[in-house]
Design a protein around this motif. Structure first.
Motif, mmCIF file in Angstrom:
data_model
loop_
_atom_site.group_PDB
_atom_site.id
_atom_site.type_symbol
_atom_site.label_atom_id
_atom_site.label_comp_id
_atom_site.label_asym_id
_atom_site.label_seq_id
_atom_site.Cartn_x
_atom_site.Cartn_y
_atom_site.Cartn_z
ATOM 1 N N GLY A 201 6.956 4.254 -0.911
ATOM 2 C CA GLY A 201 7.130 4.177 -2.364
ATOM 3 C C GLY A 201 6.389 3.013 -3.002
ATOM 4 O O GLY A 201 6.686 2.623 -4.129
ATOM 5 N N LEU A 202 5.414 2.457 -2.300
ATOM 6 C CA LEU A 202 4.678 1.316 -2.863
ATOM 7 C C LEU A 202 3.381 1.736 -3.534
ATOM 8 O O LEU A 202 2.675 0.927 -4.120
ATOM 9 C CB LEU A 202 4.397 0.286 -1.765
ATOM 10 N N ILE A 203 3.032 3.022 -3.392
ATOM 11 C CA ILE A 203 1.893 3.546 -4.149
ATOM 12 C C ILE A 203 2.476 4.592 -5.088
ATOM 13 O O ILE A 203 3.264 5.440 -4.662
ATOM 14 C CB ILE A 203 0.839 4.166 -3.214
ATOM 15 N N THR A 401 6.130 -6.432 -4.234
ATOM 16 C CA THR A 401 6.626 -6.321 -2.866
ATOM 17 C C THR A 401 5.612 -6.865 -1.858
ATOM 18 O O THR A 401 5.973 -7.522 -0.892
ATOM 19 C CB THR A 401 6.897 -4.831 -2.553
ATOM 20 N N LEU A 402 4.336 -6.569 -2.093
ATOM 21 C CA LEU A 402 3.322 -6.969 -1.108
ATOM 22 C C LEU A 402 2.953 -8.439 -1.216
ATOM 23 O O LEU A 402 2.580 -9.073 -0.225
ATOM 24 C CB LEU A 402 2.069 -6.106 -1.286
ATOM 25 N N ARG A 434 -0.244 -8.456 -11.254
ATOM 26 C CA ARG A 434 0.227 -7.193 -11.814
ATOM 27 C C ARG A 434 -0.090 -6.098 -10.817
ATOM 28 O O ARG A 434 -0.892 -6.282 -9.904
ATOM 29 C CB ARG A 434 -0.481 -6.919 -13.143
ATOM 30 N N ASP A 435 0.505 -4.946 -10.991
ATOM 31 C CA ASP A 435 0.243 -3.860 -10.047
ATOM 32 C C ASP A 435 -1.252 -3.530 -10.041
ATOM 33 O O ASP A 435 -1.926 -3.633 -11.058
ATOM 34 C CB ASP A 435 1.095 -2.641 -10.392
ATOM 35 N N PHE A 532 -2.290 -9.688 1.974
ATOM 36 C CA PHE A 532 -1.072 -8.871 1.850
ATOM 37 C C PHE A 532 -1.128 -7.608 2.701
ATOM 38 O O PHE A 532 -0.109 -7.175 3.216
ATOM 39 C CB PHE A 532 -0.644 -8.644 0.389
ATOM 40 N N PHE A 533 -2.313 -7.060 2.911
ATOM 41 C CA PHE A 533 -2.387 -5.923 3.835
ATOM 42 C C PHE A 533 -2.118 -6.378 5.279
ATOM 43 O O PHE A 533 -1.467 -5.693 6.057
ATOM 44 C CB PHE A 533 -3.756 -5.244 3.755
#
Ligand code: ZN
Ligand code: ZN
Length: 915
Positions: A201-203, A401-402, A434-435, A532-533
């Motif tokens: 649910g992060l994308i 989150t990331l 921001r996203d 973050f990845f």
């Protein structure tokens, strides 16, 4: 302007060379030794640079060995764009990485440096679209599949020029592990990461206002927008309030967007508008009824306190519109053309429409005023077209989150920024992130692996292509047309290049990598995203250290740019001065992480250093072609002469400090220390002092000197190798007793302790020589001319040392007769100096003094004449107003130089007149 008496040192002053290094050139190579060294007379980079690179690659020197039990050192290259050609920035970045790689290799570590290239979404698509344009075609004429094929063809044929260019500067990358962000392995990583984020649910997909380039017709992430100040205006417009004679004054910089207005908003507490609450507004020109809404968000103190609300064309209005359930009215197409909903403006470009609307408002008496205003306007980083905030359906990554684990990794010191000041830049960005909009409306790139079902409307995401809806099994599905932002795949680079998502041996051995070397300009684009990845998909953050370097600038500190015409091509520099000179110049100045100023003079100076090392080697190979032993450990310091003890002590000191400095990324400091040691200590002093025992009749002293010459030369080469890999490898191959390549020789270990007494004694010798040379320079003595000198000291230890070193003082300072503690002759004039408490006197003959004074006075007159001209120019208002700033700067520099020259002449005249 000519001031001919000042002998400029051959090397730039920044290295603080004492004395005049070129005075004692290595010209007196023994005549009757035949040339058995096989070392050509001159260092010719063309003859060995390519040869050695080929040798290293063919012999697998750059390949790591994950099975070996050794400390690991690993790096991934910042992948250059497949469209790229080598520029100075790449050359600096890769040189620094290569220095680190070679240092760790010498330290015996198992080293891996992974090369590769980036598919560079927009840039590459643009290249091929331009080619099509030349044939009067667009990508749409070809269709998606054919177009992508065409890009792959271009990539195979013309892409990756930069790869071969990198080889020229010596990069120790393992070419067998070369990756491309669109190859199978990297694509698998992209699909896997996308699916995991999608499933978690992060994308997500959402209609948002994004940065839109109407030229490239794609969304851009916030950091792909470049801001520039532009002249614009505030247009004050009357918005009539229905059922009254009243109007609300609205100010906007983009009046054309009024076509998409769906409300006017005021603050509920704003007394100016309270009587209008509940009324409707008639949108001018369009004649559409809209509500007057109230919201705390509106700032009463800003302008008129009333806002037009355009939810489809402004990010803040978008949010306001969502809150109040306002209609999202799109008034222009994705090409920035007004839609057919507005017959008066349909088909107009957005900026043409702006003019027309202002005209029409004015004609209708609705334009109150136009105020000039300079504001910052966003432009597409690829094509410079003005960005339009535009509503569209895009894919986003949930960044809150990331970002948290990526911040934590740095806070806990698992990843360190070097220099540390960059930590704050990184933190600030991630804390306010921001996203991330990851969809791009392009054809070249990783296509978004999501299929929408026409029957049930649900989406399916998978690593493999989806053939049937995962929810209802229908085959009536279609893949999302967009591709991913290029940085999505480069964000996975440290993982994907090592084999992730597969749990490979390489991933286990080399992840996290040791260090990432990069410029500060991509901390956001790239470093943060890899962080973050890496935290999400890897066992830990992707690198222990992030070494951030500066820019390459021209000699005056200006950024290189086409418009300034000061761009230098690193390949030109390589062909002119050799790759070693290019590389060394990057680290021969400044300190860690700072910008680097380069110039032809600096490259020449680095090449001179190559020549100096080459000539020193030739001298050693001619005088000592076959030393009895090259095993320095056979020597006992107690048996050695003071000069020998001194050079061994210095070698110990320099290897210790270079090892530490290079390990701490202080590559510049280490380079300067090594340079000083080789040029000054070894070539200028030790080799000169070694000539006596080499010519002498003491076989023991001769043998020890030969051994030391060879040992110090080898250490010097190993120390210098990371910086100048080619010349050091070439010389190494000519030395007796060396086996294999220099990279296998290990970082030099000098077993001799530092010897303070020897250091002090040689420092005294150097200082005395310096004092005599200063006087020589003041007398205008030619380099080959010998002069008498007299030294006086009350210190018996110093007297003893000077006695012992007398011959060296004579040769190093060009002294004919050297007297110690003799009386001064009352009838003679002397010039004097001071060296570590020792008084230095040189007798001067009056006729000569007179001649020198006359010559200096002439020089002074010329310099004064010159400076008068410059002063006149610089005080002329006409000149200052008309001349370009570079020309003015040049005149100012000339003025400063002349002033300095005049100062020096005055000083010398005073010395001569007082002698
Ligand atoms: Zn663009
Ligand atoms: Zn379905």
């Amino acid at each position: 302007m000519e001031v001919d008496f000042i002998r400029k040192a051959a090397q730039p002053r920044l290295l603080h060379l004492r004395g005049l290094p070129e005075v004692m050139a290595m010209t007196d190579i023994p005549q009757n030794t035949d040339d058995s060294s096989e070392l050509p007379k001159r260092s010719d980079p063309d003859s060995y640079e390519e040869k050695w690179y080929k040798h290293w690659v063919e012999n697998g020197v750059f390949a790591p060995d994950p099975d070996r039990d050794a400390p690991r050192f690993s790096m991934v290259i910042p992948p250059p764009n497949v469209t790229g050609v080598l520029h100075m920035g790449h050359a600096l970045n890769n040189t620094l990485q290569d220095i680190l790689w070679r240092y760790h290799k010498l330290m015996g570590h198992d080293c891996l440096w992974v090369p590769g290239m980036d598919h560079a979404g927009i840039a590459t698509q643009n290249v091929v679209e331009k080619q099509l344009m030349a044939q009067n075609m667009t990508r749409h004429d070809l269709g998606r599949e054919k177009f992508v094929e065409r890009v792959w063809e271009w990539k195979e044929q013309s892409g990756g020029t930069i790869k071969n260019q990198l080889k020229k500067i010596g990069v120790a990358v393992d070419w067998d592990r070369e990756r491309f962000t669109m190859d199978e392995q990297c694509s698998l990583a992209v699909r896997t990461a996308f699916k995991q984020l999608f499933d978690d649910g992060l994308i997500y997909q959402a209609s948002r206002i994004i940065n839109w380039c109407p030229r490239c017709k794609t969304a851009l992430s916030d950091i792909e927008v470049e801001y520039e100040d532009e002249d614009g205006a505030w247009y004050h417009i009357k918005y009539p309030v229905m059922g009254t004679d009243d109007f609300i004054e609205i100010a906007t910089t983009r009046p054309e967007t009024m076509l998409g207005d769906s409300a006017v908003a005021v603050n509920p507490d704003d007394e100016r508008y309270m009587h209008l609450h509940g009324k409707k507004i008639m949108l001018p020109l369009v004649n559409r009824e809209m509500p007057l809404i109230t919201d705390e968000y509106v700032d009463r103190t800003f302008g008129t306190g009333a806002l037009k609300v355009t939810p489809a064309h402004d990010p803040n209005d978008f949010e306001l519109g969502q809150k109040h359930g306002l209609e999202q009215i799109v008034m222009m197409t994705d090409e920035g053309i007004i839609t057919n909903d507005y017959p008066a403006y349909a088909g107009m470009d957005r900026f043409v429409c702006r003019k027309q609307i202002v005209k029409d408002l004015d004609a209708a008496g609705l334009l109150i005023k136009k105020e000039a205003y300079t504001h910052s306007v966003g432009h597409c980083y690829r094509c410079s077209v003005t960005i339009e905030p535009y509503i569209s359906l895009q894919w986003f990554v949930d960044m809150k989150t990331l970002a948290a684990p990526a911040l934590k990794a740095v806070a806990e010191g698992r990843t360190n920024f070097v220099p540390g000041r960059w930590t704050k830049v990184y933190n600030t960005w991630l804390e306010n992130i921001r996203d991330w909009c990851i969809s791009r409306q392009l054809w070249w790139g990783h296509r978004i692996p999501v299929w929408t079902c026409a029957d049930c409307g649900k989406q399916s995401c998978d690593i493999e292509d989806v053939a049937k809806c995962q929810h209802c099994g229908s085959e009536n599905i279609a893949q999302d047309p967009d591709v991913l932002d290029t940085w999505f795949s480069s964000g996975l680079w440290p993982l994907s290049t090592l084999g992730w998502p597969n749990q490979t041996k390489e991933l286990a051995a080399y992840y996290p990598t040791s260090v990432l070397v990069t410029g500060f300009d991509i901390i956001f684009f790239w470093v943060a995203r890899m962080m973050f990845f890496g935290m999400r998909f890897g066992v830990d953050a992707p690198f222990h250290d992030v070494f951030i370097h500066g820019l390459v600038r021209d000699e005056t500190g200006k950024k290189m740019s086409k418009s300034l015409g000061n761009v230098m091509d690193p390949l030109d520099i390589v062909s002119q001065y050799g790759a070693d000179a290019l590389r060394f110049t990057f680290v021969s100045q400044g300190s860690m992480g700072q910008d680097v100023n380069v110039s032809d003079e600096r490259f020449r100076s680095s090449r001179n250093f190559c020549n100096k090392l080459w000539n020193a080697t030739r001298f050693i190979l001619m005088c000592a072609p076959e030393p009895a032993t090259v095993d320095i450990t056979q020597l006992n310091p107690a048996d050695l002469d003071i000069k020998d003890r001194w050079i061994l002590s210095r070698a110990r000191e320099i290897t210790d400090s270079a090892r530490t400095l290079m390990g701490n990324y202080d590559l510049n400091e280490a380079a300067q220390a090594i340079y000083q040691f080789i040029w000054h200590d070894f070539c200028d002093w030790y080799i000169e002092m070694a000539k006596a025992p080499l010519r002498g009749d003491d076989p023991g002293a001769r043998a020890a000197t030969e051994t030391i010459l060879h040992a110090v030369l080898r250490w010097s080469l190993s120390l210098l190798h990371p910086y100048m890999p080619f010349i050091t490898e070439e010389i190494w191959s000519h030395l007796p007793g060396t086996q294999g390549i220099i990279l296998d020789s290990g970082f030099p270990e000098v077993a001799f302790e530092q010897d303070a007494q020897a250091g002090n004694t040689i420092a005294l010798l150097q200082d005395v020589a310096r004092a005599v040379r200063d006087i020589r320079a003041n007398l205008g003595a030619a380099p080959q001319e010998k002069i008498p000198a007299l030294l006086r000291t009350d210190d018996p230890d110093k007297a003893k040392a000077l006695n012992h070193l007398a011959e060296h003082i004579r040769t190093q300072a060009g002294v004919s007769d050297l007297a110690l503690n003799a009386d001064l002759d009352a009838a003679t004039k002397y010039m004097s100096g001071l060296a570590m408490g020792v008084e230095v006197f040189v007798p001067v003959d009056e006729e000569r003094t007179r001649q020198e004074i006359a010559r200096l006075e002439k020089s002074m007159a010329n310099a004064r004449k010159d400076i008068e001209k410059v002063d006149k120019k610089l005080s002329s208002q006409g000149f200052l107003a008309k001349a370009p700033p570079e020309v003015v700067d040049k005149e100012k520099a000339k003025q400063a130089e002349l002033l300095a020259d005049i100062g020096k002449i005055e000083q010398r005249l005073a010395m001569l007149q007082n002698a």
